[in-house]
Design an enzyme around this catalytic site. Structure first.
Site, PDB file in Angstrom:
ATOM      1  N   GLU A   1       0.802  -1.327   0.225  1.00 30.62           N
ATOM      2  CA  GLU A   1       0.079   0.019  -0.044  1.00 30.62           C
ATOM      3  C   GLU A   1       0.947   1.167   0.188  1.00 30.62           C
ATOM      4  O   GLU A   1       0.796   2.224  -0.807  1.00 30.62           O
ATOM      5  CB  GLU A   1      -0.878  -0.260   1.106  1.00 30.62           C
ATOM      6  CG  GLU A   1      -1.847   1.302   1.358  1.00 30.62           C
ATOM      7  CD  GLU A   1      -2.399   1.322   2.875  1.00 30.62           C
ATOM      8  OE1 GLU A   1      -3.389   1.909   2.906  1.00 30.62           O
ATOM      9  OE2 GLU A   1      -1.974   0.574   3.656  1.00 30.62           O
ATOM     10  N   HIS A   2       1.835   1.487   1.013  1.00 25.47           N
ATOM     11  CA  HIS A   2       2.864   2.570   1.099  1.00 25.47           C
ATOM     12  C   HIS A   2       4.058   1.877   0.857  1.00 25.47           C
ATOM     13  O   HIS A   2       4.519   0.826   1.637  1.00 25.47           O
ATOM     14  CB  HIS A   2       2.716   2.981   2.238  1.00 25.47           C
ATOM     15  CG  HIS A   2       1.496   3.482   2.874  1.00 25.47           C
ATOM     16  ND1 HIS A   2       0.859   4.844   2.736  1.00 25.47           N
ATOM     17  CD2 HIS A   2       0.388   2.810   3.663  1.00 25.47           C
ATOM     18  CE1 HIS A   2      -0.396   5.137   3.263  1.00 25.47           C
ATOM     19  NE2 HIS A   2      -0.797   3.903   3.531  1.00 25.47           N
TER      20      HIS A   2
END
Length: 417
Positions: free
Chosen positions: A312-313
Site C-alpha cells: 500500500e505504502h
C-alpha cells in the site's frame, strides 16, 4: 506475502446475514446493529447529522487544529485538481465517423470514514475533496458515532469546509448495507469508497454488483527500502508509522546492509515504549506476525521483493533514491527520499492516502478524481461513414452468428440503394 486481507473472505457468510437483516429491517436494523456492535444507543437521534451539529463541532475545536485542516485541504485540492481532465474526448475516424467518450461525475457516492481505533478527519478530506472536484452532486459521509452518538468534531468540520452536507452517524456492515439498498433515512448510492475494518471490507465485497466497492482498502501496510544513508533511529521511527494502525497491520523494512538492519532493530523497542499502551500493543502484535525487518543480498533483490509484495505504502528511505524509484512497478504510493515519511502523505502533502492493499497494488490504483467519474462512449456516423462501415460490420456479424445484427445494417444498405 500473507496479509490479513486474505482473512476477509472468511467473514463473507456472516456479513451476508447482517446485510439481509438491514435490507429487510431498514433503519430499525441499522440502529440495533449500532447498539450491538458499536455499543452506542442512538435513542431519538436522527441517523443524519443535523445542521447545528456542524457549527457546534467547529466551535469545539482548537484553532490550531482548524488551521491544520485548512492547510491540508489547500494542498489536497492542488494535488487532485490536476487529475481533472476534459469532460469529453473525441477521435475522428474519418469519412463521417466520430467516436469518443463523455466523462461524467457519479450521481452520488458513499464516503466511509472509519472510527474505533481513532478519529480520522484526514480520511474525510482524502475522500470528499476528489469527490467535489469531480463534480459529484451528492457525496455522502458515513462514520461510526462516538459513545454519546455524536460524530467526530473534526470530521464534521472537514465536511463543512469542503461542502459535504449529508453525513450519517452510522458505520460498520450496517451502513454499507444501508447505502447499497437504502433505508427510510439513508438513500442508496451506486458506489462506496473509503477504508474500513475487515467486516466493512467483507461487506463491500459481498455487495459487489449491487454497489461498486471501489479501491480495495483494507488493513494498513508498508515497505521501507533503505540503504543505510539515513540514521537508524529515523528508519525505526518510520517503521512504526503504519505498524501503529492496528494489530492486523503490516510493516516491512528491507535493507542490503546487515549491520544497518540490526541497528534499526535495536532502535525500535525504545521508540515503541514511548507510545501510548494501545499503540504499543498494536505494533508488538503485528511484529510478532506479519511485520518484519529483512536483510536482502542486494538492493535489486529488495526491490524485486517489494514489487512482488505490492505494498500500500512504499518509502524509499535514501539520500539518493531516484535509481530505486525508477525500478518500482507495484505500489499504492511511493514516498521518495529521506524527507518524505509516509506521515506527510497520510495527512497533508497533497497525495491521497486511500490506497489498494493486500497486494492489489499490482492492478489497482491510488484513489483520485477518476474514482468519482464514469465514462460513456459514443459514436456519431453520417451516411458516408455508414456506407464505409456497413460491409465490415455485416461480415463480422455473420461470422459470429448474429443475424439480427447483420439485418439491422443490411436494411439500411438496401434502403439507400
Amino acid at each position: 506475502m500473507d496479509r490479513s486481507e486474505a482473512e476477509i473472505s472468511d467473514l463473507e457468510g456472516y456479513v451476508r446475514e447482517l446485510i439481509a437483516q438491514v435490507r429487510q429491517g431498514g433503519d430499525a436494523a441499522v440502529r440495533a446493529m449500532t447498539l450491538r456492535f458499536d455499543g452506542v444507543d442512538l435513542g431519538d437521534l436522527p441517523l443524519r447529522v443535523q445542521p447545528e451539529e456542524f457549527d457546534r463541532a467547529e466551535e469545539a475545536l482548537p484553532k490550531s487544529l482548524l488551521d491544520a485542516i485548512d492547510a491540508a485541504i489547500v494542498n489536497l485540492k492542488k494535488g487532485h485538481e490536476c487529475q481533472l481532465g476534459p469532460s469529453e474526448i473525441r477521435a475522428d475516424i474519418g469519412d463521417g465517423v466520430v467516436v469518443g467518450e463523455r466523462i461524467l461525475p457519479l450521481d452520488s457516492v458513499g464516503l466511509y470514514v472509519p472510527r474505533g481505533k481513532g478519529s480520522f478527519p484526514s480520511v474525510a478530506m482524502m475522500l470528499a475533496i476528489p469527490a467535489k472536484i469531480a463534480g459529484v452532486p451528492r457525496p455522502v459521509i458515513v462514520t461510526p458515532p462516538g459513545p454519546d452518538g455524536r460524530v467526530d468534531d473534526a470530521t464534521l468540520a472537514v465536511a463543512k469546509r469542503i461542502g459535504v452536507e449529508e453525513v450519517y452517524r452510522v458505520g460498520g456492515v450496517q451502513v454499507v448495507a444501508a447505502l447499497a439498498y437504502g433505508t427510510e433515512s439513508i438513500p442508496r448510492v451506486p458506489k462506496i469508497l473509503g477504508p474500513g475494518n475487515a467486516y466493512v471490507a467483507a461487506a463491500k465485497r459481498a455487495l459487489y454488483g449491487v454497489i461498486d466497492p471501489g479501491t480495495p482498502a483494507g488493513p494498513s501496510e508498508s515497505i521501507i527500502l533503505a540503504d543505510g544513508s539515513v540514521p537508524a533511529e529515523i528508519a525505526a521511527a518510520d517503521l512504526m508509522i503504519e505498524a501503529e494502525h492496528g494489530p492486523d497491520s503490516c510493516a516491512v523494512f528491507i535493507t542490503p546492509d546487515a549491520e544497518y538492519a540490526k541497528a534499526v532493530a535495536a532502535a525500535l523497542p525504545a521508540l515503541v515504549e514511548k507510545l501510548p499502551e494501545q499503540r504499543q500493543n498494536f505494533i508488538k502484535t503485528n511484529f510478532a506476525s506479519r511485520s518484519k525487518i529483512l536483510w536482502a543480498d542486494s538492493m535489486d533483490e529488495a526491490v524485486a521483493f517489494s514489487n512482488a509484495f505490492a505494498p500500500e505504502h512504499l518509502e524509499i528511505l535514501m539520500d539518493e533514491p531516484q535509481e530505486v524509484f525508477e525500478k518500482i512497478t507495484n505500489a499504492g504510493e511511493v514516498m521518495v527520499g529521506a524527507y518524505a515519511p509516509i506521515t506527510l502523505g497520510n495527512f497533508c502533502a497533497g497525495t491521497n492516502a486511500i490506497l489498494p492493499t493486500g497486494g492489489l497494488a499490482r492492478a489497482a490504483s491510488c484513489l483520485g478524481v477518476p474514482d468519482f467519474q464514469k465514462r460513456s462512449s459514443f459514436l456519431m456516423v453520417n451516411k458516408s461513414g455508414f456506407d464505409k462501415l456497413a460491409p465490415t460490420a455485416a461480415t463480422l456479424a455473420d461470422y459470429e452468428g448474429f443475424p439480427a445484427h447483420a439485418a439491422a445494417v443490411r436494411a439500411r444498405m438496401e434502403s439507400s440503394q
